[in-house]
Design an enzyme around this catalytic site. Structure first.
Site, mmCIF file in Angstrom:
data_model
loop_
_atom_site.group_PDB
_atom_site.id
_atom_site.type_symbol
_atom_site.label_atom_id
_atom_site.label_comp_id
_atom_site.label_asym_id
_atom_site.label_seq_id
_atom_site.Cartn_x
_atom_site.Cartn_y
_atom_site.Cartn_z
ATOM 1 N N ARG A 103 -1.697 9.317 8.972
ATOM 2 C CA ARG A 103 -1.631 7.879 9.260
ATOM 3 C C ARG A 103 -1.112 7.097 8.052
ATOM 4 N NH1 ARG A 103 -5.663 3.407 8.618
ATOM 5 N NH2 ARG A 103 -6.801 4.901 7.359
ATOM 6 N N ARG A 146 -0.860 9.175 1.533
ATOM 7 C CA ARG A 146 -2.261 9.514 1.306
ATOM 8 C C ARG A 146 -2.547 11.004 1.172
ATOM 9 N NH1 ARG A 146 -5.882 5.478 4.913
ATOM 10 N NH2 ARG A 146 -5.479 3.798 3.445
ATOM 11 N N HIS A 173 -11.871 10.366 5.903
ATOM 12 C CA HIS A 173 -11.686 8.930 6.101
ATOM 13 C C HIS A 173 -11.286 8.561 7.524
ATOM 14 C CE1 HIS A 173 -10.876 4.854 4.913
ATOM 15 N NE2 HIS A 173 -9.600 4.934 5.236
ATOM 16 N N HIS A 227 -9.308 10.197 2.339
ATOM 17 C CA HIS A 227 -8.878 9.098 1.475
ATOM 18 C C HIS A 227 -8.947 9.581 0.034
ATOM 19 C CE1 HIS A 227 -8.368 5.225 -0.390
ATOM 20 N NE2 HIS A 227 -8.067 4.725 0.795
ATOM 21 N N GLU A 240 0.857 -1.191 0.000
ATOM 22 C CA GLU A 240 0.000 0.000 0.000
ATOM 23 C C GLU A 240 0.888 1.234 0.000
ATOM 24 O OE1 GLU A 240 -2.976 -0.156 3.071
ATOM 25 O OE2 GLU A 240 -4.260 -1.430 1.858
HETATM 26 C C1 LIG Z 1 -14.152 2.166 4.454
HETATM 27 C C2 LIG Z 1 -12.993 2.066 5.388
HETATM 28 C C3 LIG Z 1 -11.904 1.267 5.065
HETATM 29 C C4 LIG Z 1 -10.824 1.154 5.949
HETATM 30 N N1 LIG Z 1 -9.798 0.297 5.640
HETATM 31 C C5 LIG Z 1 -8.802 0.124 6.548
HETATM 32 C C6 LIG Z 1 -7.792 -0.857 6.330
HETATM 33 O O1 LIG Z 1 -7.782 -1.562 5.337
HETATM 34 N N2 LIG Z 1 -6.831 -0.991 7.282
HETATM 35 C C7 LIG Z 1 -6.781 -0.232 8.422
HETATM 36 O O2 LIG Z 1 -5.881 -0.405 9.253
HETATM 37 N N3 LIG Z 1 -7.745 0.681 8.640
HETATM 38 C C8 LIG Z 1 -8.751 0.872 7.749
HETATM 39 N N4 LIG Z 1 -9.733 1.796 8.013
HETATM 40 C C9 LIG Z 1 -9.718 2.516 9.290
HETATM 41 C C10 LIG Z 1 -10.156 1.551 10.378
HETATM 42 O O3 LIG Z 1 -11.177 0.735 9.884
HETATM 43 C C11 LIG Z 1 -10.666 2.280 11.623
HETATM 44 O O4 LIG Z 1 -9.783 3.263 12.022
HETATM 45 C C12 LIG Z 1 -10.812 1.279 12.765
HETATM 46 O O5 LIG Z 1 -11.604 0.210 12.331
HETATM 47 C C13 LIG Z 1 -11.440 1.914 13.981
HETATM 48 O O6 LIG Z 1 -11.797 0.879 14.865
HETATM 49 P P1 LIG Z 1 -12.476 1.205 16.248
HETATM 50 O O7 LIG Z 1 -12.741 -0.087 16.893
HETATM 51 O O8 LIG Z 1 -11.661 2.214 16.949
HETATM 52 O O9 LIG Z 1 -13.845 1.961 15.850
HETATM 53 P P2 LIG Z 1 -15.063 1.457 14.965
HETATM 54 O O10 LIG Z 1 -14.732 0.242 14.226
HETATM 55 O O11 LIG Z 1 -15.537 2.617 14.180
HETATM 56 O O12 LIG Z 1 -16.164 1.066 16.053
HETATM 57 C C14 LIG Z 1 -16.816 2.060 16.800
HETATM 58 C C15 LIG Z 1 -17.861 1.399 17.665
HETATM 59 O O13 LIG Z 1 -18.291 2.328 18.660
HETATM 60 C C16 LIG Z 1 -19.689 2.319 18.763
HETATM 61 N N5 LIG Z 1 -20.119 3.616 19.284
HETATM 62 C C17 LIG Z 1 -19.813 4.849 18.820
HETATM 63 N N6 LIG Z 1 -20.366 5.795 19.602
HETATM 64 C C18 LIG Z 1 -21.042 5.132 20.583
HETATM 65 C C19 LIG Z 1 -21.825 5.542 21.672
HETATM 66 N N7 LIG Z 1 -22.028 6.844 21.950
HETATM 67 N N8 LIG Z 1 -22.389 4.594 22.452
HETATM 68 C C20 LIG Z 1 -22.221 3.272 22.196
HETATM 69 N N9 LIG Z 1 -21.476 2.830 21.166
HETATM 70 C C21 LIG Z 1 -20.890 3.748 20.381
HETATM 71 C C22 LIG Z 1 -20.178 2.000 17.373
HETATM 72 O O14 LIG Z 1 -21.494 1.491 17.443
HETATM 73 C C23 LIG Z 1 -19.124 0.954 16.951
HETATM 74 O O15 LIG Z 1 -19.509 -0.291 17.462
HETATM 75 C C24 LIG Z 1 -10.824 1.910 7.149
HETATM 76 C C25 LIG Z 1 -11.902 2.728 7.462
HETATM 77 C C26 LIG Z 1 -12.989 2.798 6.598
HETATM 78 C C27 LIG Z 1 -14.140 3.692 6.965
#
Ligand SMILES: Cc1cc2nc3c(=O)[nH]c(=O)nc-3n(C[C@H](O)[C@H](O)[C@H](O)COP(=O)(O)OP(=O)(O)OC[C@H]3O[C@@H](n4cnc5c(N)ncnc54)[C@H](O)[C@@H]3O)c2cc1C
Length: 536
Positions: free
Chosen positions: A382, A286, A347, A240, A124
């Site tokens: 990032r 990026r 993103h 992105h 990447e």
């Molecule tokens: C389309 C896309 C593609 C990506 N591809 C990649 C990749 O290939 N590799 C990589 O490393 N990163 C990638 N990323 C970035 C990465 O996916 C995210 O940074 C990472 O998944 C964040 O994980 P997290 O567990 O912190 O949050 P999230 O996965 O966003 O989870 C957040 C959780 O918090 C909950 N929540 C939020 N607010 C509240 C609240 N007030 N009360 C209760 N629950 C709440 C939501 O319901 C959810 O369950 C991508 C992002 C996107 C959008």
């Protein structure tokens, strides 16, 4: 700004758990699975459990496994992308603990693509080596499905959907409880816990155009800020470069891995242009690719550019990128023949709740993990595929800290009453939300300047002034106030940083400035809520 968004009285239902985790993405669920099985854990998700940024991740997870690779090279690439603001020690932990955590995922049943009996590694942008492990182009879904299935089998873990965390209650700088709205009944519940782990993800929904799903409204950052935690690096928002630009879909991501496999960018005349902007062309970092596309779109007066991978076999594309292939085909784009229309979109947020290397925030017993946290790894920009990894590495560290210390903590038996002032807010919030998103998209996007940022500030300040006078009771209303709160902080930090670095580009200060090799910390103060501190 109000300290608490809603009031509670003595009749509120109370639920006790050792650890409350806000968020069911990779950071929340992996942390839960790494906590010892004698600790009682409750995970909340504001929508269905499988709606998260994590579940949408396509490209993969970075880990140095190749024969010619090493954690040191991964560290160097991460520091280079971070443009001088990444924390070297944190990155060192990230790259050195990657392999063990990936092994845990494999042991939990995650099936990454293999070649010749070993994990297949793709490339990447801005990675000097092939080091991205993946499950086709739906890595996030594969990981989340397996993590959620494993946590459902664990007796000490409860997963609760449609539970919206509103505010944490703090006493003597220690986190004691969380006010939660049960969306199924419309009632508030008080969750008392020894620890809270905030894993609520980012704030992509602050923008009109984003790759993030509806849950990404910055709730965790806003509740932490109200409670007195510090938010750092908030001006650094990653766009992105290649999000689908189609009248029916402007949020579907075309993964960086497509460029990693050779795809090229073309302008509206079908000409390649990246060589005019950076010697790494399509595989530049990026922020560079996103800004180059932005400039090319301005230059050619067009609303998108095109990604071309049509020189690869149809069979290969269907197999390597099944989700992208099928989604595009559904919209009439055959990627083995046609160019894919793309444009940059919000993103990822590099900033968030400031944490140390155990995921601790400045509030005792309140941890932050994943996109909501600012560990300092990403600095000003990032590196692709480092964020899922960050959720794993720091989730495990938080789990270790909690597992070691939980016996020393006791659940609190106090009763909490919080007064609620103001009239009920009776108007629809959708218009307010639209105003915030429009201001953020047009004035706080890929290219910023003082006059645009001041215009956005005016819109957001006015919105907050009005909202601050009312009482709220629905998730939509509370989300809106959270979004306005975070927008205010992003704008203020972007105004403050009078230079260009990483993802933060100011057309009125278009060069990096060594004086700005510092972080902007945003901490709420009772009287003056526009306070900044700087640290290096
Ligand atoms: C389309 C896309 C593609 C990506 N591809 C990649 C990749 O290939 N590799 C990589 O490393 N990163 C990638 N990323 C970035 C990465 O996916 C995210 O940074 C990472 O998944 C964040 O994980 P997290 O567990 O912190 O949050 P999230 O996965 O966003 O989870 C957040 C959780 O918090 C909950 N929540 C939020 N607010 C509240 C609240 N007030 N009360 C209760 N629950 C709440 C939501 O319901 C959810 O369950 C991508 C992002 C996107 C959008």
């Amino acid at each position: 700004m109000k300290r608490y968004i809603v009031g509670i009285d003595e009749n509120i239902e109370t639920v006790c758990t050792d650890v409350l985790i806000i968020g069911s993405g990779i950071a929340g669920v992996y942390t839960a699975l790494c906590i010892s099985e004698n600790v009682d854990v409750t995970i909340l998700a504001k929508e269905e459990i499988d709606i998260s940024n994590s579940a949408l991740a396509q490209g993969g997870i970075a880990v140095s496994l190749g024969e010619e690779d090493s954690p040191k090279f991964h560290l160097d690439d991460t520091l280079f992308a971070g443009a001088g603001l990444s924390d070297r020690e944190m990155v060192w932990h990230l790259v050195n603990e990657a392999k063990d955590n990936i092994k845990n995922l494999v042991d939990l049943g995650v099936r990454f693509d293999m070649t010749g009996g070993v994990l297949d590694l793709t490339k990447e942008a801005a990675h000097s080596q092939r080091r991205i492990i993946h499950a086709k182009d739906f890595t996030g879904k594969e990981v989340c499905d397996k993590l959620i299935a494993s946590s459902k089998k664990r007796k000490n873990i409860k997963l609760l959907e449609k539970m919206y965390a509103i505010d944490i209650i703090i006493e003597e700088n220690k986190c004691k409880a969380t006010i939660v709205l049960d969306q199924k009944t419309g009632k508030k519940i008080l969750f008392k816990s020894k620890y809270v782990v905030c894993a609520s993800g980012g704030f992509g929904q602050l923008y009109e155009v984003t790759s993030n799903p509806i849950i990404a409204t910055g709730d965790g950052m806003a509740m932490a800020y109200r409670a007195g935690a510090t938010l750092t690096d908030m001006e650094f928002v990653q766009f992105h470069p290649t999000v689908l630009y189609h009248k029916k879909d402007k949020s579907f991501l075309i993964s960086e891995a497509v460029r990693g496999e050779g795809a090229v960018l073309r302008n509206c005349f079908g000409e390649r242009f990246m060589h005019n902007y950076d010697e790494l062309k399509e595989l530049a970092p990026r922020d560079v690719v996103a800004r180059s596309i932005f400039k090319e779109m301005e230059k050619t007066q067009s609303e998108c550019v095109y990604l071309d991978i049509s020189f690869k076999d149809r069979e290969y594309l269907e197999k390597r990128f099944p989700k992208i292939f099928a989604t595009c085909l559904n919209l009439g784009i055959d990627i083995s023949k046609d160019y894919i229309p793309v444009a940059p979109a919000e993103h990822y947020c590099m900033g968030g709740i400031k944490t140390d290397m155990s995921g601790k925030t400045q509030i005792k017993n309140f941890y932050a993990c994943g996109e909501v946290a600012c560990t300092g790894i990403h600095g000003a920009n990032r590196l692709a595929s480092n964020s899922l990894l960050e959720g794993l590495v720091f989730g495990k560290r938080i789990a270790n800290d909690i597992s070691m210390n939980h016996l020393k903590e006791k659940l609190d038996d106090k009763q909490y009453i919080i007064d609620d002032k103001g009239d009920n807010y009776s108007q629809p919030v959708s218009e307010v939300e639209k105003r915030i998103k429009k201001a953020m998209n047009s004035k706080v996007g890929i290219v910023r300047n003082e006059s645009g940022l001041l215009q956005a500030k005016q819109v957001i300040d006015k919105t907050l002034q009005v909202l601050d006078q009312y009482k709220f009771d629905s998730m939509a209303q509370i989300q809106t106030i959270n979004m306005a709160t975070i927008a205010k902080i992003v704008v203020a930090a972007a105004l403050k940083r009078t230079e260009s670095r990483g993802a933060h580009f100011r057309s009125d200060f278009d060069q990096p400035d060594d004086q700005w090799m510092i972080h902007i910390d945003n901490t709420r103060k009772e009287i003056d809520d526009e306070t900044f501190e700087f640290n290096d």
